[in-house]
Enzyme design. Structure first.
Site: not given
Length: 446
Positions: A365, A417
């Site tokens: 993006t 994560h």
């Protein structure tokens, strides 16, 4: 009478309903084949539905209604097209002479709405709004306005040419007119009051006392695309252990390379050489080095993708969409730029399909086009990583014990994560930095 049914088309296997956002024509208007009839919004795309034949339009379902795929929302009386444009007589036919004994030929009237087949589905959820007469005066904007818009314009005596349209293809919507009215009222309220007449009594006010500024609000439903964006972003925050790491990149080499080959690239391939193709190429190289970021968590398993489908986030009037560039590792710089240009054109023309949005394994993006200096992009689930680009700023940096001014860009990697450790995330961004600062590492085909 030849009636052609107008049905809600299928736009994807997973889509069963859509919002009929706007009719571009009024009930009873003449339409031409392949002319846009109405805009259809799903939770992913917006598209225009075209007329399958020429004739007179009959609207069965009002704009603003949620409709099922396959539902008949209107009809086209194709027989009416022949009446409007009859076949001209042969030129070699003898000229007809008037005969007092013969009655004058009368034009067969068009069938009224009551004569149309009763089987055409009608909206039962809410009553039809009163349709503006076909003889309504044309506006200076040259648009065929919906009935609700025409009523507002007539009631307030508005100059439509001053109203900015935000609908598909710049069409004026009811919301645009309401916003124009509110803005005009606010501007009028800020004008200084006229001085009191010298003949008025000393104790009389120049104008009636005001109640003070009003606190108005406007409520309108979320579009299907906006609902989908909200659901996906909320799901990403709730269902992932999202973390973001940052780095900065010296853009000098890429900028110099673009300047050097700008004209020859444009001349040979018909597209401009932008930053995005460099970052797509750099991302593919980084994903090859860190395959965990190109993988998904599926239940108790990890799905590693041996292909590289790169999503490129594009902002549109309806919201953010992420078309996918498939097998980006097999594409040249020119092919990547051409693919991006093609999907941007589809978005502008409301022709983006669900197939253009599905199957991405990683997303990029670019907030820099809007002036963003730094951000933490949200994951495009179920993907495990998203790269954020930002604006290029000239700022001082230390190089070889000297402070120099360089065009620098901050880059951000948000990652899941659960799937990716900090070491892999930092290493990924280092690969991006090395590829952009040394673009000879990624082959240029110009």
């Amino acid at each position: 009478m030849a009636l052609v049914e107008i049905k809600v088309p299928s736009v994807g296997e997973s889509v069963t309903e859509a919002l009929l956002a706007e009719w571009f024509k009024n009930d009873g208007d003449s339409v031409r084949k392949d002319e846009a009839l109405f805009a259809l919004e799903t939770d992913k795309v917006t598209l225009e539905v075209l007329a399958e034949a020429s004739g007179t339009l009959g609207i069965a379902v009002n704009a603003g209604t949620t409709v099922k795929v396959g539902l008949v929302v209107g009809t086209i009386d194709s027989a009416a097209a022949a009446k409007v444009h009859p076949t001209p007589p042969a030129t070699d036919a003898p000229e007809a002479k008037p005969d007092a004994a013969e009655p004058k030929t009368q034009k067969t009237p068009e069938p009224t709405k009551a004569e149309r087949p009763a089987s055409t589905p009608k909206l039962t959820a809410e009553p039809h709004a009163a349709t503006a007469p076909k003889t309504a005066p044309s506006t200076e904007s040259g648009q065929d306005l919906p009935p609700s818009v025409r009523r507002l314009v007539a009631e307030h005596g508005l100059d439509v040419s001053r109203v900015n349209g935000t609908g598909p293809s710049g069409r004026i919507t009811k919301g645009d007119v309401l916003l124009f009215i509110e803005t005009s009222k606010a501007a009028a309220s800020t004008k200084p009051a006229a001085p009191a007449s010298p003949d008025a009594p000393a104790g009389d006010p120049a104008c009636p006392p005001c109640d003070g500024p009003t606190e108005e609000v406007t409520r309108k439903p979320m579009s299907p695309i906006r609902k989908r964006i909200a659901e996906r972003l909320l799901r990403a925050r709730q269902n992932t252990a999202m973390l973001t790491t940052f780095n900065d990149v010296d853009m000098s080499a890429v900028i110099e390379l673009r300047q050097r080959y700008k004209e020859s690239f444009q001349k040979k391939f018909g597209v401009s050489l932008g930053f995005m193709s460099f970052f797509v190429k750099a991302s593919v190289e980084a994903l090859k080095a860190i395959p965990e970021i190109n993988a998904f968590i599926d239940g108790q398993d990890i799905l590693y993708h041996n292909y590289y489908h790169i999503g490129v986030a594009v902002g549109s009037e309806k919201g953010l969409v992420v078309p996918v560039i498939r097998h980006a590792d097999r594409l040249s710089f020119a092919q990547i730029e051409q693919a991006i240009g093609a999907v941007v054109a589809k978005i502008k023309e409301n022709k983006l399909q669900l197939a253009d949005l599905e199957g991405g394994t990683f997303t990029i993006t670019n907030g820099g086009v809007f002036g963003s200096l730094l951000s933490t992009p949200i994951l495009n689930t179920p993907q495990s990583g998203i790269l954020g680009m930002h604006r290029v700023d000239r700022r001082p940096v230390a190089i070889d014990d000297a402070v120099v001014i360089r065009p620098m860009m901050y880059v951000a990697l948000s990652y899941d994560h659960r799937m990716v450790d900090g070491r892999e995330a930092v290493t990924f961004l280092k690969h991006i930095k090395e590829c952009i600062e040394n673009p000879e590492r990624i082959m240029m085909e110009i």
